[in-house]
Design a protein around this motif. Structure first.
Motif, PDB file in Angstrom:
ATOM      1  N   LEU A 188      13.976   9.800   5.375  1.00  0.00           N
ATOM      2  CA  LEU A 188      13.906   9.233   4.026  1.00  0.00           C
ATOM      3  C   LEU A 188      12.568   8.554   3.761  1.00  0.00           C
ATOM      4  O   LEU A 188      11.969   8.734   2.708  1.00  0.00           O
ATOM      5  N   ILE A 189      12.082   7.775   4.704  1.00  0.00           N
ATOM      6  CA  ILE A 189      10.903   6.937   4.442  1.00  0.00           C
ATOM      7  C   ILE A 189       9.574   7.631   4.725  1.00  0.00           C
ATOM      8  O   ILE A 189       8.519   7.084   4.402  1.00  0.00           O
ATOM      9  N   LYS A 190       9.626   8.831   5.293  1.00  0.00           N
ATOM     10  CA  LYS A 190       8.399   9.551   5.622  1.00  0.00           C
ATOM     11  C   LYS A 190       7.510   9.686   4.385  1.00  0.00           C
ATOM     12  O   LYS A 190       7.938  10.171   3.346  1.00  0.00           O
ATOM     13  N   ASN A 191       6.260   9.215   4.497  1.00  0.00           N
ATOM     14  CA  ASN A 191       5.256   9.305   3.429  1.00  0.00           C
ATOM     15  C   ASN A 191       5.639   8.558   2.150  1.00  0.00           C
ATOM     16  O   ASN A 191       5.158   8.889   1.074  1.00  0.00           O
ATOM     17  N   ARG A 192       6.519   7.579   2.265  1.00  0.00           N
ATOM     18  CA  ARG A 192       6.901   6.784   1.093  1.00  0.00           C
ATOM     19  C   ARG A 192       6.619   5.309   1.368  1.00  0.00           C
ATOM     20  O   ARG A 192       6.647   4.859   2.507  1.00  0.00           O
ATOM     21  N   THR A 193       6.378   4.566   0.307  1.00  0.00           N
ATOM     22  CA  THR A 193       6.241   3.117   0.424  1.00  0.00           C
ATOM     23  C   THR A 193       7.629   2.557   0.685  1.00  0.00           C
ATOM     24  O   THR A 193       8.564   2.828  -0.069  1.00  0.00           O
ATOM     25  N   THR A 194       7.760   1.793   1.757  1.00  0.00           N
ATOM     26  CA  THR A 194       9.069   1.306   2.169  1.00  0.00           C
ATOM     27  C   THR A 194       9.025  -0.188   2.440  1.00  0.00           C
ATOM     28  O   THR A 194       8.115  -0.677   3.106  1.00  0.00           O
ATOM     29  N   ILE A 195      10.016  -0.888   1.910  1.00  0.00           N
ATOM     30  CA  ILE A 195      10.191  -2.304   2.225  1.00  0.00           C
ATOM     31  C   ILE A 195      11.562  -2.425   2.871  1.00  0.00           C
ATOM     32  O   ILE A 195      12.578  -2.037   2.289  1.00  0.00           O
ATOM     33  N   ILE A 196      11.561  -2.938   4.105  1.00  0.00           N
ATOM     34  CA  ILE A 196      12.792  -3.008   4.895  1.00  0.00           C
ATOM     35  C   ILE A 196      13.128  -4.451   5.203  1.00  0.00           C
ATOM     36  O   ILE A 196      12.277  -5.199   5.691  1.00  0.00           O
ATOM     37  N   ILE A 197      14.367  -4.841   4.915  1.00  0.00           N
ATOM     38  CA  ILE A 197      14.859  -6.107   5.446  1.00  0.00           C
ATOM     39  C   ILE A 197      15.234  -5.816   6.886  1.00  0.00           C
ATOM     40  O   ILE A 197      16.127  -5.011   7.158  1.00  0.00           O
ATOM     41  N   ALA A 198      14.508  -6.418   7.796  1.00  0.00           N
ATOM     42  CA  ALA A 198      14.638  -6.072   9.210  1.00  0.00           C
ATOM     43  C   ALA A 198      15.527  -7.058   9.952  1.00  0.00           C
ATOM     44  O   ALA A 198      15.361  -8.270   9.830  1.00  0.00           O
TER      45      ALA A 198
ATOM     46  N   THR B 224       0.844  -1.183   0.000  1.00  0.00           N
ATOM     47  CA  THR B 224       0.000   0.000   0.000  1.00  0.00           C
ATOM     48  C   THR B 224       0.885   1.241   0.000  1.00  0.00           C
ATOM     49  O   THR B 224       1.877   1.296   0.730  1.00  0.00           O
ATOM     50  N   GLY B 225       0.513   2.259  -0.752  1.00  0.00           N
ATOM     51  CA  GLY B 225       1.285   3.487  -0.830  1.00  0.00           C
ATOM     52  C   GLY B 225       1.477   4.137   0.528  1.00  0.00           C
ATOM     53  O   GLY B 225       0.539   4.242   1.302  1.00  0.00           O
ATOM     54  N   GLY B 226       2.708   4.534   0.826  1.00  0.00           N
ATOM     55  CA  GLY B 226       3.017   5.220   2.068  1.00  0.00           C
ATOM     56  C   GLY B 226       3.194   4.324   3.268  1.00  0.00           C
ATOM     57  O   GLY B 226       3.457   4.800   4.365  1.00  0.00           O
ATOM     58  N   SER B 227       3.070   3.015   3.112  1.00  0.00           N
ATOM     59  CA  SER B 227       3.199   2.116   4.257  1.00  0.00           C
ATOM     60  C   SER B 227       4.586   1.486   4.304  1.00  0.00           C
ATOM     61  O   SER B 227       5.343   1.525   3.338  1.00  0.00           O
ATOM     62  N   THR B 228       4.922   0.928   5.457  1.00  0.00           N
ATOM     63  CA  THR B 228       6.212   0.272   5.661  1.00  0.00           C
ATOM     64  C   THR B 228       5.995  -1.208   5.901  1.00  0.00           C
ATOM     65  O   THR B 228       5.206  -1.592   6.767  1.00  0.00           O
ATOM     66  N   VAL B 229       6.688  -2.025   5.109  1.00  0.00           N
ATOM     67  CA  VAL B 229       6.620  -3.481   5.241  1.00  0.00           C
ATOM     68  C   VAL B 229       7.996  -3.966   5.658  1.00  0.00           C
ATOM     69  O   VAL B 229       9.002  -3.590   5.051  1.00  0.00           O
ATOM     70  N   ALA B 230       8.043  -4.786   6.698  1.00  0.00           N
ATOM     71  CA  ALA B 230       9.305  -5.377   7.146  1.00  0.00           C
ATOM     72  C   ALA B 230       9.372  -6.818   6.657  1.00  0.00           C
ATOM     73  O   ALA B 230       8.399  -7.569   6.775  1.00  0.00           O
ATOM     74  N   LEU B 231      10.516  -7.188   6.098  1.00  0.00           N
ATOM     75  CA  LEU B 231      10.778  -8.572   5.706  1.00  0.00           C
ATOM     76  C   LEU B 231      11.684  -9.182   6.757  1.00  0.00           C
ATOM     77  O   LEU B 231      12.752  -8.636   7.051  1.00  0.00           O
ATOM     78  N   VAL B 232      11.259 -10.288   7.331  1.00  0.00           N
ATOM     79  CA  VAL B 232      12.082 -10.956   8.338  1.00  0.00           C
ATOM     80  C   VAL B 232      12.249 -12.422   7.958  1.00  0.00           C
ATOM     81  O   VAL B 232      11.442 -12.980   7.220  1.00  0.00           O
ATOM     82  N   GLY B 233      13.287 -13.015   8.464  1.00  0.00           N
ATOM     83  CA  GLY B 233      13.571 -14.422   8.206  1.00  0.00           C
ATOM     84  C   GLY B 233      15.053 -14.679   8.387  1.00  0.00           C
ATOM     85  O   GLY B 233      15.866 -13.753   8.384  1.00  0.00           O
ATOM     86  N   LYS B 234      15.383 -15.953   8.538  1.00  0.00           N
ATOM     87  CA  LYS B 234      16.777 -16.342   8.732  1.00  0.00           C
ATOM     88  C   LYS B 234      17.599 -16.005   7.495  1.00  0.00           C
ATOM     89  O   LYS B 234      17.062 -15.806   6.410  1.00  0.00           O
ATOM     90  N   SER B 235      18.901 -15.996   7.662  1.00  0.00           N
ATOM     91  CA  SER B 235      19.811 -15.795   6.533  1.00  0.00           C
ATOM     92  C   SER B 235      19.520 -16.868   5.484  1.00  0.00           C
ATOM     93  O   SER B 235      19.359 -18.043   5.814  1.00  0.00           O
ATOM     94  N   GLY B 236      19.404 -16.444   4.228  1.00  0.00           N
ATOM     95  CA  GLY B 236      19.118 -17.393   3.155  1.00  0.00           C
ATOM     96  C   GLY B 236      17.644 -17.661   2.932  1.00  0.00           C
ATOM     97  O   GLY B 236      17.277 -18.504   2.118  1.00  0.00           O
ATOM     98  N   SER B 237      16.774 -16.928   3.622  1.00  0.00           N
ATOM     99  CA  SER B 237      15.336 -17.177   3.505  1.00  0.00           C
ATOM    100  C   SER B 237      14.712 -16.536   2.264  1.00  0.00           C
ATOM    101  O   SER B 237      13.578 -16.838   1.906  1.00  0.00           O
ATOM    102  N   GLY B 238      15.438 -15.630   1.604  1.00  0.00           N
ATOM    103  CA  GLY B 238      14.921 -15.012   0.388  1.00  0.00           C
ATOM    104  C   GLY B 238      14.638 -13.524   0.505  1.00  0.00           C
ATOM    105  O   GLY B 238      14.070 -12.932  -0.413  1.00  0.00           O
ATOM    106  N   LYS B 239      15.039 -12.900   1.613  1.00  0.00           N
ATOM    107  CA  LYS B 239      14.752 -11.472   1.807  1.00  0.00           C
ATOM    108  C   LYS B 239      15.411 -10.602   0.732  1.00  0.00           C
ATOM    109  O   LYS B 239      14.757  -9.770   0.116  1.00  0.00           O
TER     110      LYS B 239
END
Length: 190
Positions: free
Chosen positions: A159-169, A1-16
């Motif tokens: 940087l991420i204010k009001n932007r769609t953000t995908i973060i490897i967390a 969704t526009g303007g939202s932040t999504v975090a990707l989590v998972g072990k090393s090698g999981s596909g992030k």
């Protein structure tokens, strides 16, 4: 969704990282489709797609050039005011002004003259200047000391204010601020 932040989590090698690399089409998917704003990204020119995406990762790419040129790489026709504003919002302006020639200082191959936190803030200033609508963030604070981390965190928040953000967390603080969390395991969404 526009303007939202999504975090990707998972072990090393999981596909992030693979997931992050699919969006700017660093490589293409074999089946299925990726839709951004109702458009299949395969039907958009690479130039148009990548103009709307800024990537900030742990592996900062800097050039053997001036500080100014490294920031302006995000927008080659940037004005002086735009470069200064991006630097301030990236918490980089103060350390840049302390360099021997300020913005005209040559930083050496891959920024050899700079600390890890300073490199990250230049990379974030470049991304702020680019002003893309989508930010891909391979969480840039994991290898920094506490003081540098707090400055980089401030820069990332700008940087991420009001932007769609995908973060490897990698950190709990990132996950708790996300609008959505995606857990990956062995290349699959779990």
């Amino acid at each position: 969704t526009g303007g939202s932040t999504v975090a990707l989590v998972g072990k090393s090698g999981s596909g992030k990282s693979s997931f992050i690399n699919l969006l700017p089409r660093f490589y293409d998917i074999q089946n299925g489709e990726i839709i951004i704003d109702g458009q299949n990204i395969k039907n958009i020119t690479l130039e148009s797609l990548r103009k709307e995406i800024a990537v900030v990762s742990q592996e900062v790419t800097l050039f053997d050039d001036t500080v100014r040129a490294n920031i302006a790489y995000g927008k080659l026709n940037a004005t002086e005011d735009e470069i200064m504003n991006a630097s301030r919002n990236a918490a980089a302006d103060k350390f840049i002004k302390k360099l021997p020639l300020g913005y005209e200082t040559l930083i050496g191959e891959n920024g050899i003259m700079l600390s890890g936190g300073q490199k990250q803030r230049l990379s974030i200033a470049r991304a702020i200047l680019k002003n893309s609508s989508i930010i891909l963030l391979d969480e840039a604070t994991s290898a920094l000391d506490a003081e540098s981390e707090s400055k980089v965190k401030y820069a990332i928040d700008n940087l991420i204010k009001n932007r769609t953000t995908i973060i490897i967390a990698h950190r709990l603080s990132t996950i708790k601020n996300a609008d959505k969390i995606i857990v990956l395991s062995e290349g699959s969404l779990v």
